[in-house]
Motif scaffolding. Sequence first.
Motif, mmCIF file in Angstrom:
data_model
loop_
_atom_site.group_PDB
_atom_site.id
_atom_site.type_symbol
_atom_site.label_atom_id
_atom_site.label_comp_id
_atom_site.label_asym_id
_atom_site.label_seq_id
_atom_site.Cartn_x
_atom_site.Cartn_y
_atom_site.Cartn_z
ATOM 1 N N GLU A 1 33.988 30.721 36.597
ATOM 2 C CA GLU A 1 33.949 30.107 37.925
ATOM 3 C C GLU A 1 35.289 29.463 38.283
ATOM 4 O OE1 GLU A 1 30.735 27.371 37.810
ATOM 5 O OE2 GLU A 1 29.180 28.915 37.831
ATOM 6 N N ASP A 2 36.070 29.095 37.266
ATOM 7 C CA ASP A 2 37.342 28.431 37.484
ATOM 8 C C ASP A 2 38.450 29.415 37.849
ATOM 9 O OD1 ASP A 2 38.683 25.916 37.493
ATOM 10 O OD2 ASP A 2 39.722 26.514 35.669
ATOM 11 N N VAL A 3 38.207 30.708 37.682
ATOM 12 C CA VAL A 3 39.214 31.720 37.961
ATOM 13 C C VAL A 3 39.145 32.119 39.433
ATOM 14 C CG1 VAL A 3 40.010 34.055 37.452
ATOM 15 C CG2 VAL A 3 39.161 32.594 35.603
ATOM 16 N N VAL A 4 40.278 32.006 40.128
ATOM 17 C CA VAL A 4 40.332 32.351 41.549
ATOM 18 C C VAL A 4 40.679 33.820 41.740
ATOM 19 C CG1 VAL A 4 41.535 31.922 43.734
ATOM 20 C CG2 VAL A 4 40.891 30.009 42.269
ATOM 21 N N LEU A 5 41.758 34.267 41.113
ATOM 22 C CA LEU A 5 42.229 35.640 41.310
ATOM 23 C C LEU A 5 42.550 36.288 39.973
ATOM 24 C CD1 LEU A 5 43.267 37.863 43.364
ATOM 25 C CD2 LEU A 5 45.540 36.865 43.032
ATOM 26 N N VAL A 6 42.041 37.501 39.786
ATOM 27 C CA VAL A 6 42.410 38.315 38.630
ATOM 28 C C VAL A 6 42.925 39.652 39.149
ATOM 29 C CG1 VAL A 6 41.664 39.478 36.526
ATOM 30 C CG2 VAL A 6 40.706 37.243 37.122
ATOM 31 N N VAL A 7 44.140 39.983 38.773
ATOM 32 C CA VAL A 7 44.747 41.272 39.126
ATOM 33 C C VAL A 7 45.176 41.928 37.821
ATOM 34 C CG1 VAL A 7 46.596 42.430 40.377
ATOM 35 C CG2 VAL A 7 45.572 40.351 41.315
ATOM 36 N N ALA A 8 44.823 43.204 37.632
ATOM 37 C CA ALA A 8 45.140 43.877 36.379
ATOM 38 C C ALA A 8 45.613 45.302 36.634
ATOM 39 C CB ALA A 8 43.911 43.896 35.466
ATOM 40 N N GLY A 9 46.597 45.723 35.859
ATOM 41 C CA GLY A 9 47.020 47.113 35.830
ATOM 42 C C GLY A 9 47.551 47.676 37.134
ATOM 43 N N VAL A 10 48.298 46.867 37.892
ATOM 44 C CA VAL A 10 48.785 47.338 39.195
ATOM 45 C C VAL A 10 50.007 48.236 39.034
ATOM 46 C CG1 VAL A 10 49.842 46.638 41.377
ATOM 47 C CG2 VAL A 10 47.868 45.400 40.494
ATOM 48 N N ASP A 11 49.910 49.440 39.602
ATOM 49 C CA ASP A 11 51.031 50.372 39.696
ATOM 50 C C ASP A 11 51.361 50.580 41.161
ATOM 51 O OD1 ASP A 11 50.887 50.682 36.963
ATOM 52 O OD2 ASP A 11 49.973 52.684 37.043
ATOM 53 N N TYR B 1 62.260 44.835 36.400
ATOM 54 C CA TYR B 1 62.125 46.282 36.586
ATOM 55 C C TYR B 1 60.660 46.712 36.728
ATOM 56 C CZ TYR B 1 67.061 46.528 35.326
ATOM 57 O OH TYR B 1 68.426 46.357 35.291
ATOM 58 N N GLY B 2 59.896 45.908 37.456
ATOM 59 C CA GLY B 2 58.510 46.271 37.765
ATOM 60 C C GLY B 2 57.516 46.031 36.655
ATOM 61 N N LYS B 3 57.932 45.395 35.572
ATOM 62 C CA LYS B 3 57.032 45.141 34.451
ATOM 63 C C LYS B 3 56.997 43.650 34.125
ATOM 64 C CE LYS B 3 57.790 49.653 32.262
ATOM 65 N NZ LYS B 3 58.208 50.348 31.019
ATOM 66 N N GLU B 4 55.859 43.204 33.616
ATOM 67 C CA GLU B 4 55.727 41.815 33.174
ATOM 68 C C GLU B 4 56.429 41.660 31.834
ATOM 69 O OE1 GLU B 4 52.244 38.948 31.348
ATOM 70 O OE2 GLU B 4 51.668 40.581 32.706
ATOM 71 N N GLY C 1 51.701 48.521 35.647
ATOM 72 C CA GLY C 1 50.725 47.787 34.842
ATOM 73 C C GLY C 1 50.793 46.285 34.952
ATOM 74 N N VAL C 2 51.140 45.765 36.118
ATOM 75 C CA VAL C 2 51.318 44.317 36.294
ATOM 76 C C VAL C 2 49.974 43.639 36.573
ATOM 77 C CG1 VAL C 2 52.466 42.515 37.625
ATOM 78 C CG2 VAL C 2 53.648 44.671 37.179
ATOM 79 N N GLY C 3 49.783 42.458 36.014
ATOM 80 C CA GLY C 3 48.565 41.691 36.263
ATOM 81 C C GLY C 3 48.796 40.199 36.123
ATOM 82 N N ILE C 4 47.937 39.422 36.759
ATOM 83 C CA ILE C 4 47.977 37.961 36.636
ATOM 84 C C ILE C 4 46.547 37.420 36.703
ATOM 85 C CG2 ILE C 4 50.286 37.615 37.621
ATOM 86 C CD1 ILE C 4 48.979 36.917 40.274
ATOM 87 N N GLU C 5 46.372 36.205 36.216
ATOM 88 C CA GLU C 5 45.096 35.491 36.347
ATOM 89 C C GLU C 5 45.404 34.069 36.794
ATOM 90 O OE1 GLU C 5 41.813 35.870 33.394
ATOM 91 O OE2 GLU C 5 42.066 33.692 33.184
ATOM 92 N N ILE C 6 44.894 33.694 37.939
ATOM 93 C CA ILE C 6 45.191 32.381 38.518
ATOM 94 C C ILE C 6 43.915 31.541 38.550
ATOM 95 C CG2 ILE C 6 46.133 31.135 40.492
ATOM 96 C CD1 ILE C 6 47.584 33.659 41.315
#
Length: 267
Positions: A13-23, A239-242, A34-39
């Motif tokens: 419930e505390d997680v607002v945004l999850v983004v994973a594996g973005v090309d 260069y587009g990668k984490e 393959g970029v992702g974040i969890e906020i």
Amino acid sequence: MSRTTMVQEGVQEDVVLVVAGVDKRFGGLQALSGVGIEIRRGQIYGLIGPNGAGKTTFFNVITGLYAPDAGSFSLRGVPYRPSAVHKVAEAGIARTFQNIRLFGEMTALENVMVGRHVRTRSGVWRAVLKTRFERREETAIRDRARELLAYVGIERFADYQANTLSYGDQRRLEIARALATDPLLLALDEPAAGMNATEKIALRRLLERIRGDGRTILLIEHDVKLVMGLCDRVTVLDYGKEIATGSPAEVQKNAAVIEAYLGTGHA
């Protein structure tokens, strides 16, 4: 329900945004891989990297300006797919732009009211017929817009045309307009760009206040000092990668980050 289950649900419930594996590709250029974040709720989350690292591309994917080639997205645990910008705003993500995009001929108050109209329920016919419901709602929108102008510190300019405000105050106006949508996530694209030292201090205080009031912020910013002094968590792209994610202290000591910014010799 076990205590473990309760804790897991609380974390979710505390997680607002999850983004994973973005090309994202532009022709032969792989802009993101393959970029992702969890906020989490109440964080100021920083996204940094050298020029050309993919920060703005990633930001534009999240906020609906670019369609991703791959990736998954969830907002408060609900899957969503970034599409049109207004749909993203309705879902709960409001953004500002590196280059200020205000309605210059409209007043500051009217600019904020435009943002608030994302949350209206009157519809076209009620607006045309000027029903009692529509009039009440419009009054509430105007009142809320004035509150937000006061919140960001520019209420005295409510009736000024937006293009007559100083650069720093136009930045504040953009933030007020974004806040008018009642976002789950406030996404700021280089809000300190072009600001002098005094304006940056005022911006930092405003963002700290927004976080203190329970809002969640995603921040792209070239001013690394501002990011490191303000953000709870930081992701670095190159260069587009984490290449690194962690607290500001962890990121500053990361060899890959030092190399990306300063070169191999420093790493």
